[in-house]
Design a protein around this motif. Structure first.
Motif: not given
Length: 245
Positions: A68, A72, A83, A86-87, A89-90, A155, A158-159, A165
């Protein structure tokens, strides 16, 4: 990318522009990636049945984190910062999962037995707190709040949270709003890329510190720990510069 411009050319140009802005972050990400490989390479050869369950989980998650991290980093350097965030956050969940389990075989079995596809085996905030306790942090309560705030910010990408955004997907050009499809090199993108790459390193640091503490018995442990601590210090320097920017 501009209308009529090929995606290939746009991505090549984004790499060129962002290299100067993110080169130090990229080097630190690569250093962290390599340290994962060095750490895992110090594990002795063992029969699978002799390896503690907690170590099996930590090893699997550490590999996941390193991939990851690399993914990223490539996205951020290529102009796809949203993007990348988002990664990362994982990565947060994986890193603190390693830290929260530590060498506790009961927690490891709980992780294995977890069968709810909609949530992690332990609440994220609880996982952070337990991870910090296991790592011996001097101020667990305060640091838990700080770390969880970072997780919430990660997050947002991701959301597709509007607070995040609304700053991405377009630029203002000659007073007009221009949508950006493909790589983006705007100031907001650079800031998001800094955030993603810095925290990708920070989370790899957390995972490595836990892995070294609970699972590494190699004679090279002290040398690896020294390198990981240096990584953490360099990451803190980038964090300081990001706040100033």
């Amino acid at each position: 990318m501009h209308a009529g411009e090929s995606l290939e050319n746009a991505e090549r140009e984004a790499l060129r522009i962002l290299d100067s802005e993110l080169s130090r972050h990229g080097k630190l990400n690569m250093q962290a990636f390599n340290l994962v490989g060095i750490t895992l390479g110090c594990l002795p050869e063992q029969n699978i049945q002799d390896i503690p369950l907690s170590q099996k989980i930590a090893t699997s998650l550490l590999v996941h984190i390193s991939n990851d991290l690399r993914t990223s980093s490539l996205l951020a350097l290529g102009g796809y910062a949203v993007q990348a965030v988002t990664i990362v956050s994982s990565m947060f969940e994986s890193a603190y999962c390693i830290a929260a389990i530590g060498s506790n075989q009961s927690s490891a079995q709980k992780w294995v037995n977890h069968d709810d596809p909609t949530r992690s085996f332990m609440g994220v905030k609880t996982m952070v707190k337990q991870g910090l306790i296991n790592l011996g942090h001097p101020n667990v309560e305060k640091q838990t709040e700080i770390e969880y705030r970072v997780y919430s910010q990660l997050c947002m990408a991701k959301h597709a949270n509007p607070l995040f955004q609304m700053e991405h997907g377009y630029i203002i050009q000659d007073g007009n709003v221009v949508s950006i499809n493909g790589p983006n090199t705007s100031e907001n993108t650079i800031r998001a890329a800094w955030f993603a790459m810095e925290h990708a390193t920070a989370l790899t640091y957390i995972a490595l510190m836990s892995f070294i503490k609970f699972h590494l018995l190699s004679q090279k442990k002290d040398d690896i720990l020294r390198q990981v601590l240096a990584l953490g210090k360099a990451r803190k320097q980038l964090e300081s510069e990001a706040k100033k920017r």
